[in-house]
Design an enzyme around this catalytic site. Structure first.
Site, PDB file in Angstrom:
ATOM      1  N   HIS A   1      -5.161 -18.071 -16.713  1.00  0.00           N
ATOM      2  CA  HIS A   1      -5.863 -17.576 -17.907  1.00  0.00           C
ATOM      3  C   HIS A   1      -4.934 -16.722 -18.760  1.00  0.00           C
ATOM      4  O   HIS A   1      -4.834 -16.899 -19.979  1.00  0.00           O
ATOM      5  CB  HIS A   1      -7.084 -16.756 -17.476  1.00  0.00           C
ATOM      6  CG  HIS A   1      -7.686 -15.893 -18.550  1.00  0.00           C
ATOM      7  ND1 HIS A   1      -7.101 -14.703 -18.966  1.00  0.00           N
ATOM      8  CD2 HIS A   1      -8.801 -16.029 -19.296  1.00  0.00           C
ATOM      9  CE1 HIS A   1      -7.831 -14.157 -19.914  1.00  0.00           C
ATOM     10  NE2 HIS A   1      -8.869 -14.938 -20.137  1.00  0.00           N
ATOM     11  N   ASN A   2      -4.224 -15.793 -18.131  1.00  0.00           N
ATOM     12  CA  ASN A   2      -3.343 -14.908 -18.886  1.00  0.00           C
ATOM     13  C   ASN A   2      -2.163 -15.662 -19.484  1.00  0.00           C
ATOM     14  O   ASN A   2      -1.707 -15.354 -20.585  1.00  0.00           O
ATOM     15  CB  ASN A   2      -2.843 -13.776 -17.990  1.00  0.00           C
ATOM     16  CG  ASN A   2      -3.908 -12.716 -17.752  1.00  0.00           C
ATOM     17  OD1 ASN A   2      -5.099 -12.976 -17.910  1.00  0.00           O
ATOM     18  ND2 ASN A   2      -3.503 -11.532 -17.364  1.00  0.00           N
TER      19      ASN A   2
END
Length: 491
Positions: free
Chosen positions: A196-197
């Site tokens: 996600h990051n």
């Protein structure tokens, strides 16, 4: 250590009262939980109890502990303790102190940005003590923590079930569905958060490149750029990051200066993007866009070097086309590159799931990213639908929806990248996305030459197109190498 009285029993304890921890506690209390809290610095706990937590403290919904012993003593069984401390050594230090205070069946929850490999290691250690460990990704920043984050729990399924009602209650909700679901065993939750990051890095870099082209190629002022991003936020690019970019371009200080113009172009990073790129390298996955986004931040940090290098030869040309047409192309370029970014991210995630035997549902990961988190967007509905329609989908570009979207967007995408290169404006993420796309759709590339070169100088062998795959061959290119290859060893 004596058991607490029933009216003193908390459903969950939280260690670490920085802003994320405090906001998660208030969110839990809003949803009916009684929470015990502990912070290494007692004054921080006292200030929280007397400040934003005062009303909850007065009702008995918030219990302050002066030590980990007091915290554990205030919890109902099985005890659930959530750590919101800095990743790395501090997590291990708290665990070392906490483990002797717990009993078999208790649950320790790491809600920080921990490296997934550390989560695997910690889970194995605690399992040997009869304890259960959850590595939980939490995204959404301070506001998300307070009013509804995206939550990505990984670890034993039965441990997740002990916190599922509370976590799903405090998570963001989209169409009545909580943005929280079990991501899989051991380190899966933190791996999903890491990806996600990494995608977040890619999204931000793509938006920055679009801004750069608007500013330096088209010469648009802040008002015109703000209008463009506002328009884009009504279409396929509708997302939190496009929304906040619109807002940034409309923010002025008390002297009437655009705040963005006062911000130094030197980006920071906390490391999760690098972790994503490193994981891709270790797994042999071509995560080119996110890796370029990480490198772009690294180059941005070299501000002094860039200033000293400003006199290097440049194209010396300017944009002389139709600005409105270019903006339309730029929207399509941003959309197509974004599709590639998520394609690469999910290729990495799918490969890790297969390699590690996780029970991760790829559709669920996209579903819980639709709200609360930094990369939330309309676009994630389409990813969810793609994996729901075909859980075995090899990559997103093979899904009919995304294949059609890229087909519509690619002409504008190519024009934007070509014009950026002509003007000498760097677009590392957009260009990396395009070259990846072209490489992916090329069934017969130039790697045969690479492999021939490797066999020439190192006798590394190669496969033949006219023989079964996996069967290795060697050519004596120089006439004196003989049949010995790099696969040959002395007896």
């Amino acid at each position: 250590m004596s058991d607490p009285l029933p009216h003193e029993t908390a459903q969950i304890g939280l260690v670490g009262l920085a802003v994320m921890g405090q906001n998660l506690v208030l969110n839990m209390i809003d949803h009916g939980a009684r929470v015990a809290v502990y912070n290494r610095t007692r004054s921080t706990t006292d200030a929280f109890l007397a400040g934003t937590g005062a009303a909850a403290t007065a009702r008995g919904d918030l219990i302050g502990a002066g030590s980990l012993q007091e915290l554990v003593a205030s919890l109902e069984r099985p005890r659930r303790v959530m750590l919101m401390v800095k990743a790395g050594g501090p997590v291990d230090a708290v665990i070392d102190e906490l483990v002797p205070l717990l009993e078999p069946g208790d649950v320790v929850i790491d809600g920080g940005n921990s490296f997934f490999g550390d989560t695997v290691r910690r889970g194995e250690r605690l399992a040997a003590e009869g304890l259960r460990y959850l590595g939980v990704g939490v995204s959404g920043g301070e506001e998300g923590a307070r009013f509804g984050p995206s939550i990505m729990p990984g670890g034993p399924r039965e441990a997740y079930e002990t916190v599922r009602p509370l976590f799903q209650a405090i998570a963001a909700q989209v169409d009545g569905v909580p943005c929280c679901d079990w991501m899989g065993e051991d380190g899966a939750g933190h791996f999903v958060k890491m990806v996600h990051n990494g995608i977040e890095y890619g999204d931000m870099q793509l938006i920055a490149e679009a801004y750069h082209l608007m500013r330096d190629a088209l010469g648009l002022d802040a008002s015109a750029m703000q209008t463009t991003f506002a328009d884009w936020n009504e279409g396929v690019l509708d997302s939190y990051l496009i929304e906040i970019t619109r807002d940034v371009l409309g923010t002025y200080d008390e002297e009437g200066r655009l705040v963005l113009d006062l911000v130094l172009d030197r980006a920071g990073q906390k490391g999760t993007g690098r972790w994503t790129a490193t994981a891709a390298l270790e797994q042999g996955q071509p995560l080119t866009l996110i890796t370029e986004a990480v490198f772009a931040r690294s180059l941005s940090s070299m501000k002094d070097l860039r200033e000293r290098s400003a006199g290097l030869p440049a194209p010396g040309t300017s944009f002389d086309g139709d600005r409105d047409a270019f903006l339309a192309d730029l929207e399509q370029a941003l959309y197509a590159a974004k599709i590639v970014s998520y394609t690469q991210g999910y290729m990495l995630l799918r490969d890790a799931v297969r390699e590690r035997g996780w029970s991760t549902d790829l559709a669920a990961t996209a579903r819980i990213w639709r709200g609360g988190c930094i990369i939330r967007s309309r676009f994630l509905n389409d990813i969810t639908a793609a994996f729901e329609a075909d859980p075995d989908l090899e990559h997103l570009l093979l899904a009919p929806f995304f294949r059609a979207a890229v087909e519509r967007a690619q002409a504008g995408w190519r024009r934007v990248v070509a014009e950026a290169l002509r003007l000498g404006i760097p677009v590392p993420a957009m260009a990396a996305a395009l070259t990846f796309y072209d490489g992916l759709r090329t069934p017969n590339g130039p790697a045969n030459l690479l492999q021939a070169q490797r066999d020439y100088f190192g006798a590394h062998t190669y496969e033949r197109v006219d023989r079964p795959r996996g069967e290795m061959h060697h050519t004596d290119w120089i006439g004196s190498g003989g049949a010995v290859t790099s696969q040959s060893y002395d007896a």
